[in-house]
Enzyme design. Structure first.
Site, PDB file in Angstrom:
ATOM      1  N   HIS A   8      -1.040   0.208   5.425  1.00 11.05           N
ATOM      2  CA  HIS A   8      -1.672   1.226   6.275  1.00 11.05           C
ATOM      3  C   HIS A   8      -0.819   2.476   6.496  1.00 11.05           C
ATOM      4  O   HIS A   8      -0.630   2.922   7.620  1.00 11.05           O
ATOM      5  CB  HIS A   8      -2.071   0.633   7.622  1.00 11.05           C
ATOM      6  N   GLN A  56       0.816  -1.215   0.000  1.00 13.45           N
ATOM      7  CA  GLN A  56       0.000   0.000   0.000  1.00 13.45           C
ATOM      8  C   GLN A  56       0.850   1.266   0.000  1.00 13.45           C
ATOM      9  O   GLN A  56       0.323   2.367   0.138  1.00 13.45           O
ATOM     10  CB  GLN A  56      -0.929   0.003   1.219  1.00 13.45           C
TER      11      GLN A  56
END
Length: 173
Positions: A94, A27
């Site tokens: 995250h 991510q």
């Protein structure tokens, strides 16, 4: 991988140089690109990205630079890092690192908890928080935890997992 592009008025896609080194995967990568509320006067562009740390760690960073357009695209000049997610940790999830300006010109940054859970409640770390800064990266004196200093001074709210968006409505809420 951290490529920034410009679509010229004629539709041609051009490169913008001067982008910081981006740690990408999972991510992580180039996160957000926004213009300063007074961009027409100052040409300031704000970026967020995942950056590498020591020993395979990484964390989000936010910076600003002046955008200089050229015939072939453009470049970012004078990049200043305004904020870094602390601590840098292992993993590629995250990061959060979404950006917005409010009506008063404060810079808001989302900071994910990097899939570590408990740091979201720890005011000594910036993981799992919503951060509020002045446009130059300094801390507003009316932030809720400003008197605690350190990372806590930057925090507007805590206990977030992975805030992947931030926006203000027409009333500035």
């Amino acid at each position: 991988p951290g490529r920034l592009k410009r679509r010229a008025p004629d539709g041609v896609v051009q490169d913008i140089t001067g982008v910081p080194t981006v740690s990408y995967g999972g991510q992580g990568g180039l996160g957000d690109v926004i213009l300063h509320p007074k961009f027409a006067q100052n040409n300031l562009v704000y970026l967020s990205w995942a950056e590498a740390g020591d020993g395979g760690t990484s964390g989000a960073a936010v910076g600003r630079a002046t955008l200089a357009l050229t015939a072939s695209g453009g470049r970012l000049d004078g990049l200043q890092v305004l904020w870094r997610q602390t601590p840098k940790v292992s993993g590629q999830g995250h990061f959060g690192h979404r950006l917005a300006f409010d009506a008063a010109g404060a810079l808001w940054i989302t900071s994910g908890e990097r899939q570590k859970g408990t740091p979201a409640q720890d005011l000594s770390q910036s993981l799992g928080k919503i951060i509020r800064l002045h446009d130059d990266g300094t801390v507003p004196t009316d932030n809720p935890f400003v008197n605690q200093g350190g990372a806590a001074a930057q925090v507007w709210s805590l206990g977030h997992r992975n805030p992947l968006g931030i926006a203000f409505d027409a009333q500035g809420k």
